[in-house]
Scaffold this active site. Structure first.
Site, PDB file in Angstrom:
ATOM      1  N   ARG A  15      -0.284  44.640  -6.854  1.00 47.06           N
ATOM      2  CA  ARG A  15      -0.927  43.721  -6.463  1.00 47.06           C
ATOM      3  C   ARG A  15      -1.071  43.095  -4.922  1.00 47.06           C
ATOM      4  O   ARG A  15      -1.107  41.721  -4.935  1.00 47.06           O
ATOM      5  CB  ARG A  15      -1.354  42.631  -7.439  1.00 47.06           C
ATOM      6  N   SER A 448      -9.998  25.880 -19.161  1.00 43.65           N
ATOM      7  CA  SER A 448      -8.885  25.680 -18.312  1.00 43.65           C
ATOM      8  C   SER A 448      -8.696  24.864 -17.228  1.00 43.65           C
ATOM      9  O   SER A 448      -9.671  24.732 -16.584  1.00 43.65           O
ATOM     10  CB  SER A 448      -8.449  27.342 -17.978  1.00 43.65           C
ATOM     11  N   CYS A 531      -7.178  39.768 -10.728  1.00 42.83           N
ATOM     12  CA  CYS A 531      -6.719  40.680 -11.684  1.00 42.83           C
ATOM     13  C   CYS A 531      -6.448  40.312 -12.923  1.00 42.83           C
ATOM     14  O   CYS A 531      -6.004  39.338 -13.360  1.00 42.83           O
ATOM     15  CB  CYS A 531      -5.583  41.255 -10.869  1.00 42.83           C
ATOM     16  N   ASP A 614     -15.409  31.161 -26.856  1.00 41.06           N
ATOM     17  CA  ASP A 614     -15.998  31.834 -25.631  1.00 41.06           C
ATOM     18  C   ASP A 614     -16.456  33.229 -25.856  1.00 41.06           C
ATOM     19  O   ASP A 614     -15.958  34.071 -26.198  1.00 41.06           O
ATOM     20  CB  ASP A 614     -14.956  31.754 -24.484  1.00 41.06           C
ATOM     21  N   HIS A 656     -19.444  30.051 -24.749  1.00 44.24           N
ATOM     22  CA  HIS A 656     -19.673  29.853 -23.066  1.00 44.24           C
ATOM     23  C   HIS A 656     -19.959  31.429 -22.866  1.00 44.24           C
ATOM     24  O   HIS A 656     -19.080  32.262 -23.143  1.00 44.24           O
ATOM     25  CB  HIS A 656     -18.087  29.481 -22.490  1.00 44.24           C
ATOM     26  N   CYS A 658     -20.798  33.415 -19.102  1.00 39.53           N
ATOM     27  CA  CYS A 658     -20.960  33.382 -17.609  1.00 39.53           C
ATOM     28  C   CYS A 658     -21.261  34.817 -16.843  1.00 39.53           C
ATOM     29  O   CYS A 658     -21.201  35.706 -17.396  1.00 39.53           O
ATOM     30  CB  CYS A 658     -19.700  33.272 -17.064  1.00 39.53           C
ATOM     31  N   HIS A 709     -15.971  29.726  -8.878  1.00 42.47           N
ATOM     32  CA  HIS A 709     -15.627  30.769  -8.333  1.00 42.47           C
ATOM     33  C   HIS A 709     -15.529  30.633  -6.724  1.00 42.47           C
ATOM     34  O   HIS A 709     -15.206  31.664  -6.009  1.00 42.47           O
ATOM     35  CB  HIS A 709     -16.327  32.093  -8.747  1.00 42.47           C
TER      36      HIS A 709
END
Length: 773
Positions: A15, A448, A531, A614, A656, A658, A709
């Site tokens: 990563r 969260s 990721c 969710d 939820h 998105c 985001h």
């Protein structure tokens, strides 16, 4: 037989790109340092593919954030609001690029990010192109040429990869009324043609144009656009060889169209469209042509070892019909959706040798492609590689680890009443209003809170054994209490415990369910620097013990306000995992649904009055062809209802979703019958609410008013305006106030500022709207 690859993972095996990008955004490294990491990853990817025996290697498949955004920058499709960042200076291109992806709010500049949504039916997110009626296109970024030359200097003649012009337009959005974006094709094509011409002048022999729209239901106008696009490209650049790549599904009724396009090679996905092979190799137009047929036999989207017998059957069938020189082999799609390298999995306590022998990550898939290319057309059954492969396939098929009769029996025993709440929503809503005593426009967050380095370090220390379980839990409790006090002070109505104990919203549950296994380094890109490490569902799923009750009950005991129980739904757990391919996905989902149902019932018993399940991936899992929607939506909705329906009417069930378009499945969303649904709407400026308004959606809804985001902090005025827009289409008694999504990836300062503004906006709205609740 030629072997090639459509694309390779780009975040780095460790990563590296994620870490460098986040350091760059934080101002800790400069652009040269970031580009150095990017070049190193590209070089390593090319050498890895070359060493594996791949004969035609892609370039321009690398991206610093997203390949669709790369295309927008390449063709100069830059929304007007970014004009202040377009100054013609090359060193400004990176700032513009990341501003389009993430928004920008510094040095007096405040610009919102572009929309983001799912790439076909994957868990990868792309940046949605924005088009206006008289859209102008111009060559802006030379990334494709730079990367082609970079590879050439390394002695590798690559095949530059582009998102095809028609798919690019179809993935975008019209930002004003009065035109169809497909009609922008003639304005767009000159940029593609100019860049392809220059690549040819620099030595490129092949270019790959990805048109996955060919596996969708296309209108006549869209089909004509494909014909026009490739006729114009062929006429303008007659000496370029074009590989037309399709993937994620079958061509079906678009097969004749694909065959007739003036390209040199056609790639098809046999892992999801095997029914196309017999039609193509008997299609007289294709057989009579000199076109190559590229067969995607190695699954680019899952981690199971390829069954060489099945793949060789496909390859040899094509060779018999067309001849070995006209048949190519490749993964089904870009390997972007696969983890890097199975050899990085060193811990046999996590991934046992038996299970590891069933798997192949991106690097291993390259080897599978090369080995299959060498074995096709030979007496392969005597080859050591084939014998070893078939032994691995049989080992998985017969393993006692996979099947649990009691789990299968429980699924078979599900009854119709298991999908139903006790009463319809209108009755439940009245009960919940009385029991929960929430104000008008209740506020909440999605689940969260920011996971600081300190919180992540706690988990790392626990895994290493340098922190005891007792000390770990004590410190997590401190984080939870601190977040509860902060939410109470802020004035949020329904609190969350923050999920500090969780690594990922799917991985956390997979670790507590049987039938799942995990990798240490199986990271795949979700978007930008984000990721995820998808769980691997290898066998029958059940819940050995409660998963979240301990933390939810602790949080509720430490606050006088309602605290939500937070769960991930069965369809999302399925979609965001690498799923077993030896039984129908529906069966696996119902197994997960029963496990979540058990958890929901236990949360209710523990005194949790609001429970969120969710399901952001329900829309994502929708088949690409409308003819297959009905069957999928039936079992997907049933799986959610199965997980949620075991509680009393007074327990409020939230869900939820998105980054999804809801217009075409709004009736199924309503059929989920969640008491409250929260959705992403801020980037689209509440456009997504139109579906709920037109449908007259009956239940309560929280349209996200804050784009999590992006690092920018929305103003009170912005949020108030969005809420007022929402109030035009949602009854006041049904409207919630919340961010778009969970806040785990954000930093605390921006989170605190944004949520303070959100609560201020909610309070202003309450003052201005006098409605009996």
């Amino acid at each position: 037989m030629l072997s090639h690859n459509l694309g390779y993972p780009r975040v780095g095996s460790q990563r590296e790109l994620k870490k460098a990008s986040e350091q760059f955004w934080a101002g800790k490294i400069n652009r040269d340092a970031l580009q150095k990491v990017a070049r190193q990853i590209r070089h390593e990817n090319w050498i890895t593919q070359q060493s594996a025996g791949i004969q035609m290697i892609p370039s321009n498949d690398f991206s610093l954030y997203d390949q669709v955004l790369d295309t927008s920058l390449m063709v100069g499709a830059i929304p007007e609001r970014y004009n202040q960042l377009v100054d013609g200076k090359s060193n400004n291109e990176l700032d513009l690029y990341f501003a389009m992806a993430r928004g920008v709010q510094k040095n007096g500049v405040d610009i919102k990010a572009m929309e983001m949504t799912k790439w076909f039916d994957t868990n990868y997110h792309y940046i949605v192109p924005e088009f206006v009626k008289n859209q102008k296109f111009n060559r802006y970024s030379d990334k494709a040429i730079v990367e082609f030359e970079d590879a050439k200097q390394k002695g590798i003649l690559t095949k530059p990869v582009f998102l095809g012009p028609v798919t690019y337009l179809l993935l975008g959005k019209e930002k004003e009324a009065g035109f169809d974006r497909i009609n922008l094709l003639d304005a767009l094509l000159p940029v593609y043609i100019e860049i392809i011409k220059e690549l040819v002048s620099r030595g490129a022999e092949w270019v790959q144009l990805d048109e996955p729209c060919l596996v969708l239901d296309l209108t006549n106008a869209e089909k004509l656009a494909l014909q026009s696009a490739y006729a114009q490209i062929r006429e303008a650049v007659p000496n370029v060889k074009i590989l037309l790549a399709t993937y994620f599904g079958a061509l079906n009724d678009n097969a004749d169209l694909a065959v007739q396009l003036p390209v040199n090679s056609l790639h098809i996905d046999l892992t999801r469209g095997a029914e196309n092979l017999p039609d193509l190799i008997t299609n007289q137009n294709f057989v009579a042509s000199s076109k190559y047929l590229s067969l995607g036999v190695v699954d680019g989207r899952n981690i199971w070892k390829n069954d060489f017998r099945n793949s060789l059957d496909y390859l040899n069938t094509a060779i018999t019909a067309l001849g070995a020189e006209r048949v190519w082999i490749a993964p089904s799609s870009s390997l972007l959706h696969s983890p890097y390298d199975l050899d990085l999995e060193k811990n046999e306590d996590i991934l046992t040798p038996e299970m590891k022998n069933w798997m192949a990550f991106a690097r291993q898939k390259l080897s599978e492609v090369a080995v299959l290319a060498a074995m096709a057309g030979t007496d392969y059954e005597k080859e050591d590689a084939f014998i070893a492969n078939q032994a691995a396939i049989e080992s998985r098929r017969s393993s006692a680890l996979i099947h649990k009769p009691e789990v299968k029996t429980r699924v078979e025993a599900i009854k119709l009443k298991d999908f139903e709440r006790e009463n319809e929503f209108s009755v439940r809503q009245a009960i919940q209003l009385e029991k929960l005593k929430l104000p008008l426009f209740p506020s909440t967050t999605i689940g969260s809170f920011p996971q600081t380095d300190e919180v992540r370090q706690l988990r790392a220390q626990l895994k290493k054994g340098t922190l005891s379980q007792q000390d770990y839990e004590s410190q997590i409790e401190e984080e939870i209490v601190k977040s509860l006090r902060w939410q109470e002070e802020l004035g949020i109505d329904v609190l969350v415990h923050g999920e500090f104990e969780r690594n990922d919203m799917v991985e956390y549950f997979g670790e507590s369910l049987s039938g799942f296994v995990f990798s240490q380094n199986g990271w795949v890109q979700s978007y930008g620097s984000r990721c995820v490490k998808p769980p691997i569902i290898y066998g029958d799923v059940e819940r050995p013990a409660p998963m979240t009750v301990r933390w939810s009950a602790f949080a509720q005991a430490n606050s006088g306000k309602l605290v939500k129980g937070m769960l991930t739904g069965p369809v999302t757990i399925l979609q965001w995992s690498f799923v077993r391919d030896d039984q129908p996905r529906k069966d696996t989902t119902f197994q997960i649904g029963l496990a979540i149902r058990d958890e929901v019932i236990d949360l209710e018993k523990a005194g949790i009055k609001v429970i969120q399940i969710d399901e952001p991936a329900i829309r994502e899992g929708l088949p690409l062809r409308k003819s297959e929607w009905k069957a999928y939506l039936k079992w997907a909705v049933d799986a959610f209802r199965l997980s949620a329906a075991g509680v009393a009417d007074q327990t409020q069930i939230h869900t939820h979703m998105c980054y999804s378009e809801f217009n075409d499945i709004i009736d199924s969303i309503a059929a989920m019958d969640a008491d409250v649904i929260t959705i992403e709407t801020s980037r689209s400026q509440m456009e997504l609410l139109d579906a709920f308004a037109n449908f007259n959606y009956p239940n309560e809804i929280g349209p996200g008013v804050y784009d999590i985001h992006s690092p920018r902090v929305p103003t009170i005025e912005e949020i108030t305006l969005l809420l007022e827009k929402a109030l035009n289409v949602i009854p006041a008694r049904n409207l919630w106030v919340n961010p778009d999504c969970g806040l785990k990836t954000r930093k605390w300062p921006e989170t605190e500022a944004a949520l303070r503004n959100m609560i201020s906006a909610a309070n202003l709205l309450r003052e201005s709207v006098a409605v009996e609740r």
